[in-house]
Design a protein around this motif. Structure first.
Motif, PDB file in Angstrom:
ATOM      1  N   LEU A  31       0.830  -1.201   0.000  1.00  0.00           N
ATOM      2  CA  LEU A  31       0.000   0.000   0.000  1.00  0.00           C
ATOM      3  C   LEU A  31       0.867   1.255   0.000  1.00  0.00           C
ATOM      4  CD1 LEU A  31      -3.086   0.708   0.375  1.00  0.00           C
ATOM      5  CD2 LEU A  31      -2.491   1.116   2.743  1.00  0.00           C
ATOM      6  N   VAL A  32       1.898   1.259   0.874  1.00  0.00           N
ATOM      7  CA  VAL A  32       2.757   2.441   1.000  1.00  0.00           C
ATOM      8  C   VAL A  32       3.473   2.724  -0.317  1.00  0.00           C
ATOM      9  CG1 VAL A  32       4.846   3.317   2.115  1.00  0.00           C
ATOM     10  CG2 VAL A  32       3.065   2.284   3.486  1.00  0.00           C
ATOM     11  N   ALA A  33       3.946   1.661  -0.986  1.00  0.00           N
ATOM     12  CA  ALA A  33       4.670   1.850  -2.238  1.00  0.00           C
ATOM     13  C   ALA A  33       3.791   2.574  -3.249  1.00  0.00           C
ATOM     14  CB  ALA A  33       5.108   0.496  -2.795  1.00  0.00           C
ATOM     15  N   PHE A  34       2.518   2.161  -3.345  1.00  0.00           N
ATOM     16  CA  PHE A  34       1.607   2.824  -4.285  1.00  0.00           C
ATOM     17  C   PHE A  34       1.311   4.248  -3.827  1.00  0.00           C
ATOM     18  CE2 PHE A  34      -2.655   4.120  -5.489  1.00  0.00           C
ATOM     19  CZ  PHE A  34      -2.579   3.990  -6.863  1.00  0.00           C
ATOM     20  N   LEU A  35       1.010   4.400  -2.537  1.00  0.00           N
ATOM     21  CA  LEU A  35       0.580   5.689  -2.005  1.00  0.00           C
ATOM     22  C   LEU A  35       1.676   6.744  -2.148  1.00  0.00           C
ATOM     23  CD1 LEU A  35      -2.161   6.186  -0.837  1.00  0.00           C
ATOM     24  CD2 LEU A  35      -1.164   6.140   1.434  1.00  0.00           C
ATOM     25  N   GLN A  36       2.925   6.353  -1.885  1.00  0.00           N
ATOM     26  CA  GLN A  36       4.012   7.332  -1.972  1.00  0.00           C
ATOM     27  C   GLN A  36       4.224   7.773  -3.415  1.00  0.00           C
ATOM     28  OE1 GLN A  36       5.385   9.045   0.413  1.00  0.00           O
ATOM     29  NE2 GLN A  36       4.029   7.915   1.754  1.00  0.00           N
ATOM     30  N   ALA A  37       4.113   6.816  -4.360  1.00  0.00           N
ATOM     31  CA  ALA A  37       4.240   7.191  -5.769  1.00  0.00           C
ATOM     32  C   ALA A  37       3.112   8.139  -6.161  1.00  0.00           C
ATOM     33  CB  ALA A  37       4.208   5.944  -6.653  1.00  0.00           C
ATOM     34  N   TYR A  38       1.901   7.831  -5.681  1.00  0.00           N
ATOM     35  CA  TYR A  38       0.733   8.657  -6.002  1.00  0.00           C
ATOM     36  C   TYR A  38       0.892  10.060  -5.417  1.00  0.00           C
ATOM     37  CZ  TYR A  38      -4.213   9.972  -6.069  1.00  0.00           C
ATOM     38  OH  TYR A  38      -5.394  10.619  -6.267  1.00  0.00           O
ATOM     39  N   ILE A  39       1.339  10.140  -4.147  1.00  0.00           N
ATOM     40  CA  ILE A  39       1.475  11.443  -3.491  1.00  0.00           C
ATOM     41  C   ILE A  39       2.561  12.270  -4.155  1.00  0.00           C
ATOM     42  CG2 ILE A  39       2.320  12.498  -1.359  1.00  0.00           C
ATOM     43  CD1 ILE A  39       0.609  10.549   0.173  1.00  0.00           C
ATOM     44  N   PHE A  40       3.677  11.628  -4.506  1.00  0.00           N
ATOM     45  CA  PHE A  40       4.758  12.348  -5.193  1.00  0.00           C
ATOM     46  C   PHE A  40       4.240  12.944  -6.499  1.00  0.00           C
ATOM     47  CE2 PHE A  40       8.588  13.121  -7.516  1.00  0.00           C
ATOM     48  CZ  PHE A  40       9.577  13.304  -6.569  1.00  0.00           C
ATOM     49  N   THR A  41       3.497  12.124  -7.265  1.00  0.00           N
ATOM     50  CA  THR A  41       2.965  12.599  -8.543  1.00  0.00           C
ATOM     51  C   THR A  41       1.969  13.723  -8.317  1.00  0.00           C
ATOM     52  OG1 THR A  41       3.061  10.282  -9.132  1.00  0.00           O
ATOM     53  CG2 THR A  41       2.123  11.740 -10.740  1.00  0.00           C
ATOM     54  N   MET A  42       1.117  13.556  -7.308  1.00  0.00           N
ATOM     55  CA  MET A  42       0.081  14.568  -7.077  1.00  0.00           C
ATOM     56  C   MET A  42       0.704  15.895  -6.638  1.00  0.00           C
ATOM     57  SD  MET A  42      -3.524  14.005  -5.374  1.00  0.00           S
ATOM     58  CE  MET A  42      -2.997  13.745  -3.724  1.00  0.00           C
ATOM     59  N   LEU A  43       1.701  15.849  -5.757  1.00  0.00           N
ATOM     60  CA  LEU A  43       2.340  17.095  -5.333  1.00  0.00           C
ATOM     61  C   LEU A  43       3.042  17.771  -6.501  1.00  0.00           C
ATOM     62  CD1 LEU A  43       3.705  16.131  -1.840  1.00  0.00           C
ATOM     63  CD2 LEU A  43       1.965  17.803  -2.363  1.00  0.00           C
ATOM     64  N   THR A  44       3.673  16.963  -7.381  1.00  0.00           N
ATOM     65  CA  THR A  44       4.275  17.537  -8.580  1.00  0.00           C
ATOM     66  C   THR A  44       3.220  18.286  -9.386  1.00  0.00           C
ATOM     67  OG1 THR A  44       5.765  15.664  -8.620  1.00  0.00           O
ATOM     68  CG2 THR A  44       5.649  16.993 -10.607  1.00  0.00           C
ATOM     69  N   ALA A  45       2.052  17.632  -9.556  1.00  0.00           N
ATOM     70  CA  ALA A  45       0.965  18.265 -10.319  1.00  0.00           C
ATOM     71  C   ALA A  45       0.520  19.557  -9.634  1.00  0.00           C
ATOM     72  CB  ALA A  45      -0.207  17.302 -10.442  1.00  0.00           C
ATOM     73  N   VAL A  46       0.428  19.541  -8.299  1.00  0.00           N
ATOM     74  CA  VAL A  46      -0.001  20.743  -7.577  1.00  0.00           C
ATOM     75  C   VAL A  46       1.006  21.873  -7.770  1.00  0.00           C
ATOM     76  CG1 VAL A  46      -0.333  21.697  -5.269  1.00  0.00           C
ATOM     77  CG2 VAL A  46      -1.375  19.522  -5.866  1.00  0.00           C
ATOM     78  N   TYR A  47       2.294  21.549  -7.703  1.00  0.00           N
ATOM     79  CA  TYR A  47       3.323  22.590  -7.856  1.00  0.00           C
ATOM     80  C   TYR A  47       3.300  23.162  -9.268  1.00  0.00           C
ATOM     81  CZ  TYR A  47       5.193  20.826  -3.439  1.00  0.00           C
ATOM     82  OH  TYR A  47       5.345  20.444  -2.145  1.00  0.00           O
ATOM     83  N   ILE A  48       3.166  22.281 -10.272  1.00  0.00           N
ATOM     84  CA  ILE A  48       3.144  22.773 -11.656  1.00  0.00           C
ATOM     85  C   ILE A  48       1.889  23.611 -11.882  1.00  0.00           C
ATOM     86  CG2 ILE A  48       3.056  22.109 -14.075  1.00  0.00           C
ATOM     87  CD1 ILE A  48       4.696  19.654 -13.385  1.00  0.00           C
ATOM     88  N   ALA A  49       0.742  23.131 -11.349  1.00  0.00           N
ATOM     89  CA  ALA A  49      -0.498  23.897 -11.513  1.00  0.00           C
ATOM     90  C   ALA A  49      -0.368  25.268 -10.846  1.00  0.00           C
ATOM     91  CB  ALA A  49      -1.673  23.123 -10.914  1.00  0.00           C
ATOM     92  N   GLY A  50       0.286  25.320  -9.684  1.00  0.00           N
ATOM     93  CA  GLY A  50       0.485  26.596  -8.999  1.00  0.00           C
ATOM     94  C   GLY A  50       1.345  27.554  -9.805  1.00  0.00           C
ATOM     95  N   ALA A  51       2.330  27.004 -10.533  1.00  0.00           N
ATOM     96  CA  ALA A  51       3.188  27.856 -11.349  1.00  0.00           C
ATOM     97  C   ALA A  51       2.464  28.315 -12.603  1.00  0.00           C
ATOM     98  CB  ALA A  51       4.467  27.105 -11.720  1.00  0.00           C
ATOM     99  N   MET A  52       1.490  27.488 -13.087  1.00  0.00           N
ATOM    100  CA  MET A  52       0.773  27.869 -14.313  1.00  0.00           C
ATOM    101  C   MET A  52      -0.290  28.927 -14.036  1.00  0.00           C
ATOM    102  SD  MET A  52       0.312  24.155 -15.983  1.00  0.00           S
ATOM    103  CE  MET A  52      -0.895  24.520 -17.225  1.00  0.00           C
ATOM    104  N   HIS A  53      -1.023  28.751 -12.939  1.00  0.00           N
ATOM    105  CA  HIS A  53      -2.093  29.696 -12.622  1.00  0.00           C
ATOM    106  C   HIS A  53      -1.781  30.367 -11.302  1.00  0.00           C
ATOM    107  CE1 HIS A  53      -4.200  27.417 -15.662  1.00  0.00           C
ATOM    108  NE2 HIS A  53      -4.008  26.322 -14.960  1.00  0.00           N
TER     109      HIS A  53
END
Lengths: 82, 274
Positions: B249-271
């Motif tokens: 579970l942790v292996a999946f969750l950490q990959a998901y959270i890393f990807t999601m935070l990346t998306a949040v940071y990029i979205a913050g830089a775009m808008h």
């Protein structure tokens, strides 16, 4: 004098493992309470409005990720303390 | 009772609680399979490279001759892309985040596979628990969201939006600007790397401690007079199985959270916030 130095060395020997444990233990208190609140509120929100569950879950994981970081800093620091 | 206390309180011979040395190949940082010095390729590097090759081969095989109705490997690969597309990109960034789908999918799959190496039998080492790999990935994310911000808002505009968020009374900027600077440019990549690395280090340590404890307790089966100690190994084994499931579970969750935070940071830089 030599006894005092020995005593100081003994205090260091005993203190370092205790300190390592304390660093992580203290760092885990805040995030523990925080994640508890966070997930509790998220579950409440999902129960009240099941159709918003997807959005709530995404935001919940984000919040957990930010809160958890503090505990993980403590975990890493406990390795650095020596 | 005194026998139990004696066995539990004397430091057992041959038992060493696993520490940080388990993150080095054969416990020796100098040991290399190929090369030496800074170009040393040891087990961790080799595993990471092999996982990259395996992932590339998997996606090439899946999308070499794509069909309209996916079958077999293509179906699995499309499922992976869909997790990132619907669960991360559309959820966090909206439709204009779709150009970043390849980057995010690659990050997600790479981190997931490398985390999962920790629970695959015979490999059992999560390569992401070596800090260098999360650090490089976090550095990459830092570079991407800053470049996106500069391209979308212009260098000065991006700095202004980050350091002087609008809607704040002027005197408060004395406080807000340093905090925003530290949190955006320093804490973001640091937490991104530490979150992934520390989670995998902790998971691997827990699994190792229970595995070593299990072996040690069961090894008492052949010790005359202390064979009943082996009974405690059952608890260690039960926890080992449970924690291995938890690590999936942790292996999946950490990959998901890393990807999601990346998306949040990029979205913050775009808008920028208005």
């Amino acid at each position: 004098m030599a006894d005092l130095a020995l005593l100081a060395q003994e205090a260091v020997n005993v203190g370092v493992p205790i300190g390592k444990g304390l660093v992580y233990g203290l760092a885990a208190i805040g995030p523990g309470i925080g994640i508890g609140f966070l997930v509790g509120k998220a579950v409440e929100a999902m129960a009240r409005q099941p159709e918003a569950a997807g959005m709530v879950r995404t935001t919940m994981f984000l919040g957990i990720a930010f809160t958890e970081a503090l505990a993980l800093f403590g975990f890493v620091l406990s390795f650095i303390v020596s | 009772m005194t026998g139990l206390l004696a066995v539990l309180s004397t430091p057992p011979e041959g038992f060493h609680a696993p520490g940080t040395e388990i993150f080095q190949y054969a416990g020796n940082p100098e040991l290399c399979l190929i090369g030496s010095g800074p170009l040393c390729i040891q087990k961790v590097t080799l595993l990471m490279l092999l996982s990259a090759v395996a992932i590339s081969a998997f996606f090439l095989m899946a999308f070499r001759a794509p069909r309209l109705v996916p079958r077999g490997v293509q179906g699995v690969a499309e499922g992976l892309v869909d997790i990132v597309r619907r669960g991360v990109v559309l959820e966090v960034m909206g439709p204009d985040g779709l150009p970043f789908l390849p980057l995010l999918t690659t990050l997600f799959v790479f981190i997931w596979v490398n985390n999962s190496l920790g629970i695959i039998p015979l490999i059992q080492f999560p390569t992401t628990s070596r800090m260098a790999i999360p650090a490089v990935l976090a550095g990459l994310v830092w570079l991407v969201f800053n470049v996106v911000g500069i391209v979308k808002q212009g260098g000065l505009g991006y700095l202004k939006n980050v350091l002087f968020p609008p809607g704040v009374p002027a005197p408060i900027y004395v406080l807000v600007t340093p905090i925003e600077f530290v949190s955006t440019f320093l804490v973001r990549p640091l937490t991104l790397a530490v979150r992934l690395g520390a989670n995998m280090i902790a998971g691997h340590l827990i699994l190792t401690i229970f595995a070593v404890g299990c072996w040690y307790l069961f090894s008492h089966l052949w010790t005359p007079g202390a064979d009943w100690v082996a009974g405690f190994g059952v608890f260690s084994f039960a926890l080992l199985v449970f924690m291995t499931g938890f690590e999936v579970l942790v292996a999946f969750l950490q990959a998901y959270i890393f990807t999601m935070l990346t998306a949040v940071y990029i979205a913050g830089a775009m808008h920028p916030e208005h």
